[in-house]
Design a protein around this motif. Structure first.
Motif, PDB file in Angstrom:
ATOM      1  N   LYS A 210      24.013  87.942 -40.065  1.00 14.22           N
ATOM      2  CA  LYS A 210      23.143  87.264 -41.023  1.00 14.22           C
ATOM      3  C   LYS A 210      21.909  86.650 -40.361  1.00 14.22           C
ATOM      4  O   LYS A 210      20.821  86.630 -40.953  1.00 14.22           O
ATOM      5  CB  LYS A 210      23.935  86.179 -41.753  1.00 14.22           C
ATOM      6  N   ASP A 211      22.073  86.157 -39.113  1.00  8.70           N
ATOM      7  CA  ASP A 211      20.958  85.406 -38.524  1.00  8.70           C
ATOM      8  C   ASP A 211      20.397  85.964 -37.211  1.00  8.70           C
ATOM      9  O   ASP A 211      19.404  85.451 -36.692  1.00  8.70           O
ATOM     10  CB  ASP A 211      21.365  83.945 -38.324  1.00  8.70           C
ATOM     11  N   ILE A 212      21.020  87.007 -36.655  1.00  8.18           N
ATOM     12  CA  ILE A 212      20.599  87.482 -35.332  1.00  8.18           C
ATOM     13  C   ILE A 212      19.180  88.036 -35.333  1.00  8.18           C
ATOM     14  O   ILE A 212      18.444  87.884 -34.350  1.00  8.18           O
ATOM     15  CB  ILE A 212      21.599  88.540 -34.775  1.00  8.18           C
ATOM     16  N   ALA A 213      18.763  88.675 -36.414  1.00  5.79           N
ATOM     17  CA  ALA A 213      17.434  89.288 -36.454  1.00  5.79           C
ATOM     18  C   ALA A 213      16.343  88.244 -36.261  1.00  5.79           C
ATOM     19  O   ALA A 213      15.403  88.444 -35.479  1.00  5.79           O
ATOM     20  CB  ALA A 213      17.229  90.051 -37.765  1.00  5.79           C
ATOM     21  N   GLU A 214      16.456  87.119 -36.952  1.00  7.81           N
ATOM     22  CA  GLU A 214      15.449  86.063 -36.829  1.00  7.81           C
ATOM     23  C   GLU A 214      15.446  85.472 -35.426  1.00  7.81           C
ATOM     24  O   GLU A 214      14.385  85.162 -34.869  1.00  7.81           O
ATOM     25  CB  GLU A 214      15.698  84.966 -37.865  1.00  7.81           C
ATOM     26  N   LYS A 215      16.632  85.309 -34.854  1.00  4.66           N
ATOM     27  CA  LYS A 215      16.730  84.753 -33.500  1.00  4.66           C
ATOM     28  C   LYS A 215      16.065  85.679 -32.480  1.00  4.66           C
ATOM     29  O   LYS A 215      15.363  85.224 -31.566  1.00  4.66           O
ATOM     30  CB  LYS A 215      18.198  84.531 -33.121  1.00  4.66           C
ATOM     31  N   VAL A 216      16.283  86.979 -32.626  1.00  2.14           N
ATOM     32  CA  VAL A 216      15.701  87.958 -31.703  1.00  2.14           C
ATOM     33  C   VAL A 216      14.186  87.991 -31.829  1.00  2.14           C
ATOM     34  O   VAL A 216      13.458  88.027 -30.831  1.00  2.14           O
ATOM     35  CB  VAL A 216      16.304  89.361 -31.962  1.00  2.14           C
ATOM     36  N   LYS A 217      13.702  87.967 -33.065  1.00  2.00           N
ATOM     37  CA  LYS A 217      12.250  87.994 -33.279  1.00  2.00           C
ATOM     38  C   LYS A 217      11.593  86.725 -32.733  1.00  2.00           C
ATOM     39  O   LYS A 217      10.490  86.770 -32.194  1.00  2.00           O
ATOM     40  CB  LYS A 217      11.950  88.181 -34.767  1.00  2.00           C
ATOM     41  N   LYS A 218      12.285  85.601 -32.843  1.00  2.00           N
ATOM     42  CA  LYS A 218      11.756  84.342 -32.329  1.00  2.00           C
ATOM     43  C   LYS A 218      11.594  84.396 -30.811  1.00  2.00           C
ATOM     44  O   LYS A 218      10.686  83.791 -30.245  1.00  2.00           O
ATOM     45  CB  LYS A 218      12.688  83.199 -32.728  1.00  2.00           C
ATOM     46  N   GLU A 219      12.481  85.158 -30.150  1.00  2.00           N
ATOM     47  CA  GLU A 219      12.416  85.311 -28.691  1.00  2.00           C
ATOM     48  C   GLU A 219      11.439  86.401 -28.265  1.00  2.00           C
ATOM     49  O   GLU A 219      11.174  86.580 -27.078  1.00  2.00           O
ATOM     50  CB  GLU A 219      13.813  85.631 -28.131  1.00  2.00           C
ATOM     51  N   GLY A 220      10.909  87.135 -29.244  1.00  3.71           N
ATOM     52  CA  GLY A 220       9.927  88.172 -28.931  1.00  3.71           C
ATOM     53  C   GLY A 220      10.486  89.407 -28.257  1.00  3.71           C
ATOM     54  O   GLY A 220       9.762  90.143 -27.579  1.00  3.71           O
ATOM     55  N   ILE A 221      11.776  89.669 -28.445  1.00  5.31           N
ATOM     56  CA  ILE A 221      12.411  90.827 -27.815  1.00  5.31           C
ATOM     57  C   ILE A 221      12.239  92.056 -28.705  1.00  5.31           C
ATOM     58  O   ILE A 221      12.660  92.057 -29.856  1.00  5.31           O
ATOM     59  CB  ILE A 221      13.902  90.556 -27.549  1.00  5.31           C
ATOM     60  N   LYS A 222      11.628  93.091 -28.146  1.00  7.27           N
ATOM     61  CA  LYS A 222      11.335  94.292 -28.929  1.00  7.27           C
ATOM     62  C   LYS A 222      11.841  95.577 -28.285  1.00  7.27           C
ATOM     63  O   LYS A 222      11.778  96.643 -28.905  1.00  7.27           O
ATOM     64  CB  LYS A 222       9.826  94.405 -29.151  1.00  7.27           C
ATOM     65  N   LYS A 223      12.316  95.515 -27.031  1.00  3.86           N
ATOM     66  CA  LYS A 223      12.798  96.727 -26.361  1.00  3.86           C
ATOM     67  C   LYS A 223      13.727  96.347 -25.207  1.00  3.86           C
ATOM     68  O   LYS A 223      13.922  95.164 -24.912  1.00  3.86           O
ATOM     69  CB  LYS A 223      11.634  97.558 -25.845  1.00  3.86           C
ATOM     70  N   THR A 224      14.291  97.384 -24.578  1.00  2.00           N
ATOM     71  CA  THR A 224      15.215  97.256 -23.436  1.00  2.00           C
ATOM     72  C   THR A 224      16.275  96.181 -23.657  1.00  2.00           C
ATOM     73  O   THR A 224      16.540  95.346 -22.798  1.00  2.00           O
ATOM     74  CB  THR A 224      14.463  97.013 -22.108  1.00  2.00           C
ATOM     75  N   ALA A 225      16.864  96.205 -24.850  1.00  2.00           N
ATOM     76  CA  ALA A 225      17.951  95.284 -25.172  1.00  2.00           C
ATOM     77  C   ALA A 225      19.056  96.045 -25.900  1.00  2.00           C
ATOM     78  O   ALA A 225      18.791  96.999 -26.627  1.00  2.00           O
ATOM     79  CB  ALA A 225      17.450  94.134 -26.036  1.00  2.00           C
ATOM     80  N   LEU A 226      20.271  95.623 -25.680  1.00  4.19           N
ATOM     81  CA  LEU A 226      21.443  96.242 -26.288  1.00  4.19           C
ATOM     82  C   LEU A 226      22.021  95.305 -27.338  1.00  4.19           C
ATOM     83  O   LEU A 226      22.084  94.089 -27.125  1.00  4.19           O
ATOM     84  CB  LEU A 226      22.489  96.527 -25.211  1.00  4.19           C
ATOM     85  N   ILE A 227      22.435  95.872 -28.461  1.00  7.94           N
ATOM     86  CA  ILE A 227      23.069  95.097 -29.530  1.00  7.94           C
ATOM     87  C   ILE A 227      24.572  95.385 -29.510  1.00  7.94           C
ATOM     88  O   ILE A 227      24.988  96.547 -29.573  1.00  7.94           O
ATOM     89  CB  ILE A 227      22.500  95.478 -30.907  1.00  7.94           C
ATOM     90  N   ILE A 228      25.375  94.347 -29.395  1.00  5.10           N
ATOM     91  CA  ILE A 228      26.831  94.497 -29.452  1.00  5.10           C
ATOM     92  C   ILE A 228      27.338  93.741 -30.676  1.00  5.10           C
ATOM     93  O   ILE A 228      26.994  92.573 -30.883  1.00  5.10           O
ATOM     94  CB  ILE A 228      27.514  93.977 -28.173  1.00  5.10           C
ATOM     95  N   VAL A 229      28.143  94.427 -31.476  1.00  7.92           N
ATOM     96  CA  VAL A 229      28.628  93.865 -32.741  1.00  7.92           C
ATOM     97  C   VAL A 229      30.147  93.918 -32.765  1.00  7.92           C
ATOM     98  O   VAL A 229      30.741  94.930 -32.382  1.00  7.92           O
ATOM     99  CB  VAL A 229      28.075  94.679 -33.942  1.00  7.92           C
ATOM    100  N   GLY A 230      30.780  92.849 -33.219  1.00  8.97           N
ATOM    101  CA  GLY A 230      32.221  92.908 -33.406  1.00  8.97           C
ATOM    102  C   GLY A 230      32.926  91.591 -33.176  1.00  8.97           C
ATOM    103  O   GLY A 230      32.417  90.685 -32.506  1.00  8.97           O
ATOM    104  N   GLU A 231      34.107  91.483 -33.751  1.00 11.24           N
ATOM    105  CA  GLU A 231      34.903  90.266 -33.653  1.00 11.24           C
ATOM    106  C   GLU A 231      35.332  89.960 -32.227  1.00 11.24           C
ATOM    107  O   GLU A 231      35.678  88.815 -31.908  1.00 11.24           O
ATOM    108  CB  GLU A 231      36.140  90.381 -34.553  1.00 11.24           C
ATOM    109  N   VAL A 232      35.322  90.965 -31.322  1.00 13.12           N
ATOM    110  CA  VAL A 232      35.734  90.713 -29.930  1.00 13.12           C
ATOM    111  C   VAL A 232      34.812  89.695 -29.255  1.00 13.12           C
ATOM    112  O   VAL A 232      35.195  89.067 -28.262  1.00 13.12           O
ATOM    113  CB  VAL A 232      35.760  92.018 -29.098  1.00 13.12           C
TER     114      VAL A 232
END
Length: 256
Positions: A210-232
């Protein structure tokens, strides 16, 4: 095929120059020619070379140019290393290089490397497969200029609710999160975005779908990053592994 007529494809690892295999380091040390993925590979790795190798940055080259350099130098009897980021088997575009080299009678040796997923998991101090949470890791990417095969779109894969590692997707993280939610993940599913995993400037951002997109954009990250999703990433509960359970018998240990 002559064993001497080969190109060595080396997985450079995720970024930290110490996270290359001993075999990969040895190949770099002995190379006469190195063609490296300049936009992604840490240039510190090139310092391992002991032979004053000729260095080519493939970020500015097309497939035909890359193959031409490899063929010309292999035929001169030189040691040619193709240095790929992470592990070359994941989004490495090596199949086309292998096929083109075969046309010239040139074989390849592939030395695996540490992919950014495992460097990111190490930085996060998480186990990607937890009993009672997830026993499956899906490695994928969102659809962009490269189309996804039928049934492999993010919303189709999301229905499994497994641990998911999404490469090449941080620039479209809004779309990624929307498709994952549409596919079946809950909005409060934990997410981590790791920029430059294992590099000195590594950055970790955690949140939910719900909120990760805004957090990432606030940090200015646009490339060379990996997204990991899951309850783990933040499990509400999980079971301890049976492997070390004193009540669990196997061929090396009897129940106490």
């Amino acid at each position: 095929m002559d064993d001497c007529k080969k190109v060595v494809i080396v997985g450079a690892g995720p970024g930290d120059p110490e996270l290359i295999t001993l075999k990969g380091k040895k190949a770099i040390e002995n190379a006469d020619v190195i063609i490296y993925a300049g936009s992604l590979v840490n240039k510190e790795l090139l310092k391992y070379n002991k032979k004053n190798a000729r260095i080519y940055n493939s970020a500015t080259m097309d497939l035909e140019e890359i193959v031409k350099i490899m063929v010309e130098n292999v035929k001169k009897g030189l040691n040619v290393v193709r240095l790929h980021t992470g592990d070359p088997s994941i989004y490495g575009a090596i199949k086309e290089q292998i096929d083109e080299l075969k046309k010239h009678g040139i074989d390849v040796e592939i030395i695996p490397g540490v992919t950014s997923l495992f460097a990111a998991a190490a930085s996060l101090k998480v186990e990607l497969t937890l009993p009672d949470v997830s026993q499956t890791v899906i490695i994928t990417r969102p659809e962009g200029r490269t189309p996804m095969p039928e049934k492999e779109k993010l919303r189709d894969l999301a229905k499994h609710n497994a641990t998911m590692a999404i490469y090449l997707g941080v620039s479209m993280i809004d779309k990624v999160c929307r498709e994952l939610i549409e596919g079946g993940y809950k909005e409060d599913t934990p997410v981590a975005v790791v920029y430059h995993a294992s590099w000195e400037d590594e950055k970790i951002i955690v949140g939910t779908l719900k909120d990760i997109a805004e957090k990432v954009k606030k940090e200015g990250i646009k490339k060379t990053a990996l997204i990991i999703v899951g309850e783990v990433l933040n499990p509400r509960h999980y079971a301890y592994s049976k492997l070390y359970d004193k009540e669990f018998e196997h061929e090396y240990r009897k129940k106490k």
